[in-house]
Design an enzyme around this catalytic site. Structure first.
Site, PDB file in Angstrom:
ATOM      1  N   GLU A 106      51.086 -74.733  11.403  1.00 29.25           N
ATOM      2  CA  GLU A 106      51.129 -75.267  10.050  1.00 29.25           C
ATOM      3  C   GLU A 106      51.881 -76.592  10.040  1.00 29.25           C
ATOM      4  O   GLU A 106      52.802 -76.809  10.828  1.00 29.25           O
ATOM      5  CB  GLU A 106      51.806 -74.263   9.102  1.00 29.25           C
ATOM      6  CG  GLU A 106      50.916 -73.051   8.877  1.00 29.25           C
ATOM      7  CD  GLU A 106      51.455 -72.092   7.830  1.00 29.25           C
ATOM      8  OE1 GLU A 106      50.624 -71.506   7.120  1.00 29.25           O
ATOM      9  OE2 GLU A 106      52.679 -71.903   7.733  1.00 29.25           O
ATOM     10  N   CYS A 119      56.281 -82.929   8.147  1.00 24.41           N
ATOM     11  CA  CYS A 119      56.988 -82.033   9.060  1.00 24.41           C
ATOM     12  C   CYS A 119      55.987 -81.523  10.091  1.00 24.41           C
ATOM     13  O   CYS A 119      55.047 -80.811   9.755  1.00 24.41           O
ATOM     14  CB  CYS A 119      57.580 -80.881   8.246  1.00 24.41           C
ATOM     15  SG  CYS A 119      58.442 -79.672   9.251  1.00 24.41           S
ATOM     16  N   CYS A 126      57.434 -69.729  18.762  1.00 20.29           N
ATOM     17  CA  CYS A 126      58.669 -70.259  19.327  1.00 20.29           C
ATOM     18  C   CYS A 126      59.382 -69.155  20.088  1.00 20.29           C
ATOM     19  O   CYS A 126      59.437 -68.016  19.631  1.00 20.29           O
ATOM     20  CB  CYS A 126      59.577 -70.787  18.211  1.00 20.29           C
ATOM     21  SG  CYS A 126      61.092 -71.529  18.833  1.00 20.29           S
ATOM     22  N   CYS A 130      65.097 -67.054  16.615  1.00 19.65           N
ATOM     23  CA  CYS A 130      66.166 -67.046  15.610  1.00 19.65           C
ATOM     24  C   CYS A 130      65.825 -65.990  14.556  1.00 19.65           C
ATOM     25  O   CYS A 130      64.684 -65.915  14.094  1.00 19.65           O
ATOM     26  CB  CYS A 130      66.307 -68.419  14.955  1.00 19.65           C
ATOM     27  SG  CYS A 130      66.642 -69.720  16.155  1.00 19.65           S
ATOM     28  N   CYS A 133      64.110 -66.892  11.067  1.00 20.57           N
ATOM     29  CA  CYS A 133      62.973 -67.831  11.065  1.00 20.57           C
ATOM     30  C   CYS A 133      61.640 -67.100  11.235  1.00 20.57           C
ATOM     31  O   CYS A 133      61.468 -66.314  12.173  1.00 20.57           O
ATOM     32  CB  CYS A 133      63.181 -68.848  12.179  1.00 20.57           C
ATOM     33  SG  CYS A 133      61.804 -69.986  12.382  1.00 20.57           S
ATOM     34  N   CYS A 358      61.291 -74.645   4.832  1.00 19.69           N
ATOM     35  CA  CYS A 358      61.856 -74.512   6.187  1.00 19.69           C
ATOM     36  C   CYS A 358      61.868 -73.064   6.637  1.00 19.69           C
ATOM     37  O   CYS A 358      62.316 -72.187   5.897  1.00 19.69           O
ATOM     38  CB  CYS A 358      63.318 -74.949   6.215  1.00 19.69           C
ATOM     39  SG  CYS A 358      63.558 -76.652   5.876  1.00 19.69           S
TER      40      CYS A 358
HETATM   41  N1  SAH Z   1      63.192 -75.407  16.291  1.00 23.61           N
HETATM   42  C1  SAH Z   1      63.911 -76.476  15.730  1.00 23.61           C
HETATM   43  C2  SAH Z   1      63.149 -77.206  14.674  1.00 23.61           C
HETATM   44  C3  SAH Z   1      62.330 -76.407  13.697  1.00 23.61           C
HETATM   45  S1  SAH Z   1      63.161 -75.404  12.521  1.00 23.61           S
HETATM   46  C4  SAH Z   1      65.233 -76.010  15.178  1.00 23.61           C
HETATM   47  O1  SAH Z   1      65.426 -74.815  15.062  1.00 23.61           O
HETATM   48  O2  SAH Z   1      66.074 -76.855  14.924  1.00 23.61           O
HETATM   49  C5  SAH Z   1      63.715 -76.523  11.263  1.00 23.61           C
HETATM   50  C6  SAH Z   1      64.940 -76.014  10.489  1.00 23.61           C
HETATM   51  O3  SAH Z   1      64.610 -74.928   9.616  1.00 23.61           O
HETATM   52  C7  SAH Z   1      66.038 -75.481  11.413  1.00 23.61           C
HETATM   53  O4  SAH Z   1      67.301 -75.975  11.057  1.00 23.61           O
HETATM   54  C8  SAH Z   1      65.925 -74.012  11.182  1.00 23.61           C
HETATM   55  O5  SAH Z   1      67.091 -73.354  11.545  1.00 23.61           O
HETATM   56  C9  SAH Z   1      65.619 -73.933   9.712  1.00 23.61           C
HETATM   57  N2  SAH Z   1      65.133 -72.616   9.280  1.00 23.61           N
HETATM   58  C10 SAH Z   1      64.552 -71.653  10.034  1.00 23.61           C
HETATM   59  N3  SAH Z   1      64.266 -70.572   9.270  1.00 23.61           N
HETATM   60  C11 SAH Z   1      64.664 -70.859   8.012  1.00 23.61           C
HETATM   61  C12 SAH Z   1      64.601 -70.142   6.767  1.00 23.61           C
HETATM   62  N4  SAH Z   1      64.051 -68.937   6.689  1.00 23.61           N
HETATM   63  N5  SAH Z   1      65.091 -70.758   5.670  1.00 23.61           N
HETATM   64  C13 SAH Z   1      65.595 -72.006   5.739  1.00 23.61           C
HETATM   65  N6  SAH Z   1      65.670 -72.731   6.879  1.00 23.61           N
HETATM   66  C14 SAH Z   1      65.207 -72.163   8.011  1.00 23.61           C
HETATM   67 FE1  SF4 Z   2      62.357 -71.692  16.886  1.00 23.97          FE
HETATM   68 FE2  SF4 Z   2      62.585 -71.118  14.307  1.00 23.97          FE
HETATM   69 FE3  SF4 Z   2      64.730 -71.006  15.887  1.00 23.97          FE
HETATM   70 FE4  SF4 Z   2      63.668 -73.393  15.285  1.00 23.97          FE
HETATM   71  S1  SF4 Z   2      64.608 -71.965  13.860  1.00 23.97           S
HETATM   72  S2  SF4 Z   2      64.319 -72.663  17.315  1.00 23.97           S
HETATM   73  S3  SF4 Z   2      61.464 -72.841  15.189  1.00 23.97           S
HETATM   74  S4  SF4 Z   2      62.899 -69.703  16.042  1.00 23.97           S
END
Ligand code: SAH
Ligand code: SF4
Length: 368
Positions: A106, A119, A126, A130, A133, A358
């Site tokens: 996406e 974006c 991934c 996390c 996420c 995000c």
């Molecule tokens: N993988 C990279 C970039 C993509 S994520 C990273 O993690 O930095 C982009 C941002 O969205 C990151 O700061 C991530 O921690 C945040 N993010 C992930 N899940 C989220 C959620 N459910 N609500 C708000 N931000 C989130």
């Molecule tokens: Fe991967 Fe989501 Fe963690 Fe970014 S926030 S490193 S996209 S799992």
């Protein structure tokens, strides 16, 4: 050269043609020389592809008929296929894109008044996992190629008809955030190549200052990534200490906060213009107390980093058990950072109604 051979082989397996968006400017020039054409033809072709956004060789009117036919026969210029598009009540635009092998990512455009950020994603899924996420809950499928990364932005330009490349003052798609699906530093070669194509001033010409790359903290690659791309750095910190961070980000067991911040110091050494954005996701009862904010201030002061924060309210997604922090808690957290001299704006979630905010992006439909 070896690289071009590999690309050529994989392309010939698929379609017998080489996909031109996979080539750097130098590689494209080599290809053009190889088919017996002069250097300047490569530049013309580059401009057609990246300044004008043309995908059809037939439209490249300053190239001879014979050359156009030769290009048609041996090469392709492909865009990712748009599967679906959704537009949020706040005008955030989300595309579901599909690549040649059927894999999907996406992409989101977040418009402001007279500009906006696209974006883009760097991987399908991934591997970082996390806990908060949606992308991380889907496991890693594969890296995107350089052409697939560039191709995303070109789809956005196609949609908003921003060809030929507008000047900085007139463009709506003015910024890029590498904050979609995937961990960019785990796909560094392709990301470097793609960002160098996107920022090349004969083509798409987005300035490096308008591109921000976010990483979950792959410490040993931070300095290299910044040197090779020259874009801005954002770090997903999300916790003031290792105990909390390891609970929500498994990568922290491999690269501890101290290691990440030391690399940030190295990156800033000797260049005062280098600011780092620390993204901090606020999760109710996990990392959002006043004590957490104070500990965060101490941490940043210890490492003497020039930084701003970006406080991100948690965006829920189906099946996730975390809760967003209360508005008041977020405001107190922001004020503590602010009073200590760190700007800490609270990010306004965009596109929540279409799951475009995000951390909400995905590649697969939820299982029934
Ligand atoms: N993988 C990279 C970039 C993509 S994520 C990273 O993690 O930095 C982009 C941002 O969205 C990151 O700061 C991530 O921690 C945040 N993010 C992930 N899940 C989220 C959620 N459910 N609500 C708000 N931000 C989130
Ligand atoms: Fe991967 Fe989501 Fe963690 Fe970014 S926030 S490193 S996209 S799992």
């Amino acid at each position: 050269m070896e690289h071009i051979k590999q690309l050529a082989q994989s392309a010939s397996r698929m379609s017998k043609k080489i996909e031109l968006t996979e080539l750097s400017k130098e590689e494209l020039t080599e290809e053009i020389l190889k088919i017996g054409e002069k250097n300047f033809r490569a530049k013309q072709l580059w401009q057609w592809m990246y300044y004008r956004g043309v995908t059809d060789f037939g439209e490249m009117s300053n190239l001879s008929q014979a050359l156009r036919a030769k290009l048609e026969e041996n090469y392709t210029i492909t865009r990712p296929k748009v599967v679906t598009e959704q537009i949020s009540v706040d005008k955030t635009h989300k595309w579901l894109l599909e690549f040649n092998d059927g894999e999907r990512v996406e992409m989101v455009y977040i418009p402001e008044k007279d500009r906006g950020a696209v974006c883009i994603s760097t991987q399908v899924g991934c591997a970082m996992g996390c806990r908060f996420c949606h992308t991380g809950s889907q496991h890693f499928t594969r890296n995107l190629t350089a052409g697939e990364i560039v191709g995303q932005f070109m789809v956005a330009r196609d949609t908003y008809k921003e060809w030929p490349s507008p000047t900085n003052e007139t463009r709506y798609l003015s910024n890029i955030v590498v904050m979609g699906m995937g961990e960019p530093l785990n796909n560094l070669e392709n990301v470097v190549k793609a960002l160098n194509i996107i920022t090349d001033c004969d083509g798409i010409a987005i300035s490096r200052r308008r591109v921000t790359m976010s990483t979950s903290g792959i410490a040993p690659r931070i300095v290299e990534a910044m040197q090779r791309t020259g874009v801005r750095l954002a770090i997903s910190l999300h916790a003031p200490n290792n105990t909390i961070r390891s609970k929500i980000m498994p990568i922290n067991d491999k690269f501890k906060i101290e290691e990440v911040l030391k690399e940030c110091q190295k990156y800033q050494q000797g260049d005062h213009s280098r600011y780092i954005t620390f993204e901090y996701l606020l999760l109710k009862g996990i990392n959002d107390s006043s004590e957490n904010a104070k500990e965060l201030v101490e941490l940043l002061k210890k490492y003497k980093l020039r930084a701003t924060f970006n406080l991100i309210p948690f965006n829920p997604w189906p099946g996730c058990s975390f809760k967003p922090s209360d508005k008041k808690t977020v405001e107190i957290f922001s004020k503590i950072l602010d009073d200590a001299g760190f700007a800490a704006p609270i990010r306004v979630p965009r596109g929540q109604d279409i799951l475009a905010a995000c951390g909400q992006l995905k590649s697969k439909m939820p299982k029934a």
